[in-house]
Write a protein that holds these residues in place. Structure first.
Motif, mmCIF file in Angstrom:
data_model
loop_
_atom_site.group_PDB
_atom_site.id
_atom_site.type_symbol
_atom_site.label_atom_id
_atom_site.label_comp_id
_atom_site.label_asym_id
_atom_site.label_seq_id
_atom_site.Cartn_x
_atom_site.Cartn_y
_atom_site.Cartn_z
ATOM 1 N N TYR A 1 11.839 48.869 10.627
ATOM 2 C CA TYR A 1 12.404 48.976 9.285
ATOM 3 C C TYR A 1 12.781 50.430 9.058
ATOM 4 C CZ TYR A 1 10.586 44.313 8.626
ATOM 5 O OH TYR A 1 10.345 42.975 8.767
ATOM 6 N N LYS A 2 13.996 50.622 8.524
ATOM 7 C CA LYS A 2 14.519 51.971 8.322
ATOM 8 C C LYS A 2 13.650 52.745 7.340
ATOM 9 C CE LYS A 2 18.604 51.933 6.267
ATOM 10 N NZ LYS A 2 18.842 52.690 5.053
ATOM 11 N N ASP A 3 13.310 52.081 6.270
ATOM 12 C CA ASP A 3 12.522 52.759 5.238
ATOM 13 C C ASP A 3 11.837 51.686 4.376
ATOM 14 O OD1 ASP A 3 14.558 51.745 3.671
ATOM 15 O OD2 ASP A 3 15.540 53.668 3.372
ATOM 16 N N PHE A 4 11.168 52.125 3.335
ATOM 17 C CA PHE A 4 10.432 51.219 2.454
ATOM 18 C C PHE A 4 11.365 50.173 1.832
ATOM 19 C CE2 PHE A 4 8.331 50.573 -1.798
ATOM 20 C CZ PHE A 4 7.253 49.863 -1.319
ATOM 21 N N ARG A 5 12.555 50.615 1.411
ATOM 22 C CA ARG A 5 13.488 49.693 0.750
ATOM 23 C C ARG A 5 13.987 48.613 1.708
ATOM 24 N NH1 ARG A 5 16.679 53.729 -3.487
ATOM 25 N NH2 ARG A 5 14.800 54.903 -3.972
ATOM 26 N N ASP A 6 14.139 48.991 2.969
ATOM 27 C CA ASP A 6 14.564 48.039 3.981
ATOM 28 C C ASP A 6 13.506 46.933 4.120
ATOM 29 O OD1 ASP A 6 16.060 46.942 6.015
ATOM 30 O OD2 ASP A 6 15.322 48.305 7.562
ATOM 31 N N PHE A 7 12.233 47.322 4.105
ATOM 32 C CA PHE A 7 11.168 46.316 4.204
ATOM 33 C C PHE A 7 11.151 45.428 2.960
ATOM 34 C CE2 PHE A 7 6.527 45.097 4.047
ATOM 35 C CZ PHE A 7 6.621 44.168 5.072
ATOM 36 N N LEU A 8 11.310 46.030 1.785
ATOM 37 C CA LEU A 8 11.346 45.223 0.551
ATOM 38 C C LEU A 8 12.504 44.224 0.591
ATOM 39 C CD1 LEU A 8 10.534 47.649 -2.425
ATOM 40 C CD2 LEU A 8 8.988 46.079 -1.242
ATOM 41 N N ALA A 9 13.648 44.661 1.142
ATOM 42 C CA ALA A 9 14.802 43.757 1.225
ATOM 43 C C ALA A 9 14.493 42.572 2.130
ATOM 44 C CB ALA A 9 16.022 44.529 1.739
ATOM 45 N N THR A 10 13.784 42.833 3.229
ATOM 46 C CA THR A 10 13.402 41.735 4.127
ATOM 47 C C THR A 10 12.424 40.793 3.434
ATOM 48 O OG1 THR A 10 13.785 43.028 6.101
ATOM 49 C CG2 THR A 10 12.246 41.189 6.321
ATOM 50 N N LEU A 11 11.461 41.357 2.726
ATOM 51 C CA LEU A 11 10.511 40.513 1.988
ATOM 52 C C LEU A 11 11.264 39.614 1.014
ATOM 53 C CD1 LEU A 11 7.573 42.998 1.162
ATOM 54 C CD2 LEU A 11 7.654 41.280 2.968
ATOM 55 N N GLU A 12 12.259 40.181 0.341
ATOM 56 C CA GLU A 12 13.018 39.401 -0.640
ATOM 57 C C GLU A 12 13.784 38.269 0.048
ATOM 58 O OE1 GLU A 12 15.825 41.609 -3.068
ATOM 59 O OE2 GLU A 12 15.350 40.221 -4.709
ATOM 60 N N LYS A 13 14.429 38.604 1.165
ATOM 61 C CA LYS A 13 15.200 37.603 1.920
ATOM 62 C C LYS A 13 14.297 36.461 2.401
ATOM 63 C CE LYS A 13 17.023 39.018 5.878
ATOM 64 N NZ LYS A 13 16.631 38.306 7.055
ATOM 65 N N GLU A 14 13.065 36.793 2.743
ATOM 66 C CA GLU A 14 12.119 35.800 3.273
ATOM 67 C C GLU A 14 11.338 35.089 2.156
ATOM 68 O OE1 GLU A 14 11.581 34.857 6.354
ATOM 69 O OE2 GLU A 14 12.788 36.298 7.483
ATOM 70 N N GLY A 15 11.689 35.368 0.911
ATOM 71 C CA GLY A 15 10.963 34.734 -0.199
ATOM 72 C C GLY A 15 9.578 35.294 -0.398
ATOM 73 N N GLN A 16 9.361 36.534 0.028
ATOM 74 C CA GLN A 16 8.032 37.153 -0.056
ATOM 75 C C GLN A 16 8.020 38.353 -1.001
ATOM 76 O OE1 GLN A 16 5.952 34.456 1.409
ATOM 77 N NE2 GLN A 16 4.785 36.342 1.491
ATOM 78 N N LEU A 17 8.963 38.360 -1.955
ATOM 79 C CA LEU A 17 8.950 39.416 -2.971
ATOM 80 C C LEU A 17 9.240 38.770 -4.325
ATOM 81 C CD1 LEU A 17 8.904 42.492 -3.721
ATOM 82 C CD2 LEU A 17 11.395 42.443 -3.478
ATOM 83 N N LEU A 18 8.334 38.975 -5.257
ATOM 84 C CA LEU A 18 8.502 38.442 -6.608
ATOM 85 C C LEU A 18 8.793 39.620 -7.535
ATOM 86 C CD1 LEU A 18 8.209 36.030 -8.614
ATOM 87 C CD2 LEU A 18 5.802 36.699 -8.838
ATOM 88 N N THR A 19 9.982 39.597 -8.164
ATOM 89 C CA THR A 19 10.313 40.657 -9.111
ATOM 90 C C THR A 19 9.905 40.196 -10.510
ATOM 91 O OG1 THR A 19 12.135 41.393 -7.737
ATOM 92 C CG2 THR A 19 12.172 42.106 -10.024
ATOM 93 N N ILE A 20 9.131 41.045 -11.187
ATOM 94 C CA ILE A 20 8.666 40.727 -12.545
ATOM 95 C C ILE A 20 9.578 41.490 -13.515
ATOM 96 C CG2 ILE A 20 6.694 40.778 -14.137
ATOM 97 C CD1 ILE A 20 5.813 39.207 -11.779
ATOM 98 N N ASN A 21 10.508 40.760 -14.135
ATOM 99 C CA ASN A 21 11.452 41.398 -15.060
ATOM 100 C C ASN A 21 10.908 41.476 -16.482
ATOM 101 O OD1 ASN A 21 13.665 39.413 -13.239
ATOM 102 N ND2 ASN A 21 13.657 41.644 -13.124
ATOM 103 N N ASP A 22 9.917 40.645 -16.796
ATOM 104 C CA ASP A 22 9.347 40.681 -18.146
ATOM 105 C C ASP A 22 8.628 42.008 -18.361
ATOM 106 O OD1 ASP A 22 10.239 38.140 -18.441
ATOM 107 O OD2 ASP A 22 8.291 37.188 -18.092
ATOM 108 N N GLU A 23 8.632 42.476 -19.601
ATOM 109 C CA GLU A 23 7.971 43.753 -19.874
ATOM 110 C C GLU A 23 6.465 43.634 -19.641
ATOM 111 O OE1 GLU A 23 8.998 46.740 -23.172
ATOM 112 O OE2 GLU A 23 7.239 45.679 -23.943
#
Lengths: 76, 472
Positions: free
Chosen positions: B3-25
């Motif tokens: 992984y190039k950097d931290f953001r690259d890993f987060l992008a992979t997690l998101e693609k694999e359904g392994q990142l939950l973004t909490i948009n609520d305050e």
């Protein structure tokens, strides 16, 4: 100056304010280094309600064990 | 694949359904820590979380639980996310054998985008928050802390990358816990004997290979950067600091350069630890920060630690088990099958092994106690047969249920060393230890009725593989 909820010194100061004006402030106590945010629950912010098991007596602070130990030349 | 950097890993997690973004305050306290702890309670396959709407902030982003599950651990190694735990263990052990992988040096890094050298205020730069109710303040507990051996500064391997708890104790001031067994404590001791401050760099928000290597109990002269390269299968990218000769992970989100102050100890803690108990109220060293760099709109990666299991346990599970496995293999190369030392950093360990003769399994258990990691951990060692998967706790419980005879198979050794954070040790750092032999007795130890073990229907393994592929 603000009262530290943990050691009750009156010397705590503001170290940060929220980027959105007026949302919160962060305080730090220079005596026991406790840090808290103004909008935390009362069990954190209120000296009367702060968990007694975690209170700090300022008189005990100089006796805290050094980890790691200090080399002899630094010990007064 | 690296992984190039931290953001690259987060992008992979998101693609694999392994990142939950909490948009609520959410409120900084208690919401972020509470949500992360709650996520850990939902099982071993949970996603990372990204909080991007935090009360009082305009554009802060906080990432939590990034490696807090087995799928995320598998993705750290670029394996399919449903890779079974035992397979992740063997793949990690294989890559561990590729050490050392040379590093790749770079001149500039994304974190050079923004640089601050005056009026540094960590409370303003980082969206800090309290993790547990008894914590003495706001901590940084998943950052790589880098320092060099002052007596052998050219030795790349003696440069240390470690993860230590750090309390933010002022606008440009951190407390750090380097317990005497930690490598950075050796560097600090050298500096204090010279009366000099120790240069340090703190890198936050890294891709996961260096975080894993930094949390692996390597030998003193082994480079975490060369281990990160081995884990990711490609040279690890580093860039030089400006105020010292230290090397920094290229992909970091935020970098703090500073110095550990010689001769200074200051009240620290408490802090909720991986043992499920607080520790603190002691005086610990202090770091003064002189320079901060960060990417535009940095993502603050943080780690909730507390009553197990939390992200910590996933982060230090396999990488603690593999060195112990290698050290046992050195003594018993043909017998040791696998090691699971994932419970509270290996305070409890399970070893599966073949037996050459009666009493052999107990010797394997005793050897675990005398490995480098075992000296501070391995309070309870359970030894099981080679066909019991030590990562499958129902199987281990079956072995204990049916193979262990308390009269013959429970061995207690009095007053051995253990880490001082073990709340049961008495005095602190001393404990009895126990080996439970849950292997099948072999000659000349002939007892029990073990001559008719159950076999499985034909082709179960083939079906297992096929079903796993169908479910992928």
């Amino acid at each position: 100056m603000h009262t530290c909820p943990r050691c009750e010194s009156k010397k705590a100061e503001v170290v940060s304010k929220s980027p959105v004006e007026g949302a919160w402030e962060v305080y730090m106590c220079p005596v026991c280094i406790f840090t808290w945010r103004s909008i935390e629950p009362e069990t954190i912010t209120n000296p009367e309600k702060y968990n007694r098991a975690f209170k700090v007596n300022p008189a005990d602070i100089p006796n805290a064990e050094n980890v790691p130990a200090l080399p002899a030349k630094y010990i007064k | 694949m690296a992984y190039k950097d931290f953001r690259d890993f987060l992008a992979t997690l998101e693609k694999e359904g392994q990142l939950l973004t909490i948009n609520d305050e959410v409120k900084p306290e208690p919401d972020i820590a509470a949500a992360t702890k709650a996520m850990s309670k939902l099982g071993a396959e949970t996603p990372a979380m990204l909080f991007d709407n935090i009360y009082g902030y305009t554009d802060a982003k906080v990432a939590m639980n990034v490696m807090g599950s087995w799928p995320n651990h598998a993705l750290m190694m670029s394996l399919p996310k449903n890779t079974p735990l035992k397979d992740q263990f063997f793949e990690f052990a294989r890559r561990y054998d590729q050490f050392p992988m040379p590093v790749q040096r770079e001149e500039t890094a994304p974190f050079h985008e923004v640089e601050i050298t005056e009026n540094i205020n960590l409370f303003d730069i980082l969206p800090l928050f309290r993790l547990n109710q008894g914590d003495g303040g706001f901590y940084i507990d998943k950052a790589c802390v880098i320092s060099r051996d002052l007596d052998d500064p050219e030795h790349f391997g003696k440069q240390n990358v470690g993860i230590y708890r750090m309390q933010v104790k002022g606008k440009d001031r951190l407390g750090i816990q380097p317990v005497p067994q930690h490598d950075i404590a050796i560097h600090l001791r050298q500096a204090e004997e010279r009366g000099e401050n120790l240069p340090v760099v703190i890198a936050l928000g890294n891709e996961p290979a260096i975080t894993t290597a930094a949390a692996t109990p390597l030998l003193y002269d082994q480079s975490e950067y060369e281990m990160a390269g081995a884990i990711q299968g490609e040279p690890y990218r580093i860039v030089k600091a400006k105020d010292s000769d230290l090397d920094i992970p290229w992909g970091a989100e935020v970098v703090l350069e500073g110095e550990l102050l010689a001769g200074v100890r200051e009240f620290e803690g408490p802090f909720g630890e991986f043992t499920g108990h607080y520790s603190g109220g002691r005086s610990m060293p202090v770091i003064k920060i002189n320079r901060v760099y960060h990417r535009q709109n940095p993502i603050f990666e943080h780690l909730y630690i507390g009553m197990p299991w939390t992200e910590t346990d996933y982060m230090i599970g396999i990488n603690t088990s593999v060195p112990l496995y290698h050290q046992l293999k050195e003594a018993f190369p043909n017998e040791i099958e696998a090691v699971n030392a994932m419970y509270t950093h290996g305070l409890v360990a399970i070893i599966s092994t073949k037996r050459r003769y009666g009493g052999f399994a107990k010797a394997v258990g005793m050897r675990a106690l005398t490995t480098p990691h075992g000296l501070g951990y391995c309070k309870l060692v359970i030894v099981v047969d080679e066909d019991v998967d030590p990562f499958n706790l129902p199987q281990v419980m079956w072995a204990l249920s049916t193979k262990m005879h308390p009269k013959h198979d429970a061995v207690i050794i009095p007053d051995l060393s253990v880490l001082t954070l073990d709340p049961g040790s008495s005095p602190s750092g001393i404990t009895h230890k126990m080996v439970l032999d849950a292997t099948t007795p072999v000659a000349p130890e002939t007892r029990g009725h073990y001559s008719q073990p159950l076999d499985s229907p034909v082709n179960v393994e083939k079906w297992e593989q096929r079903l796993r592929e169908l479910l992928r």
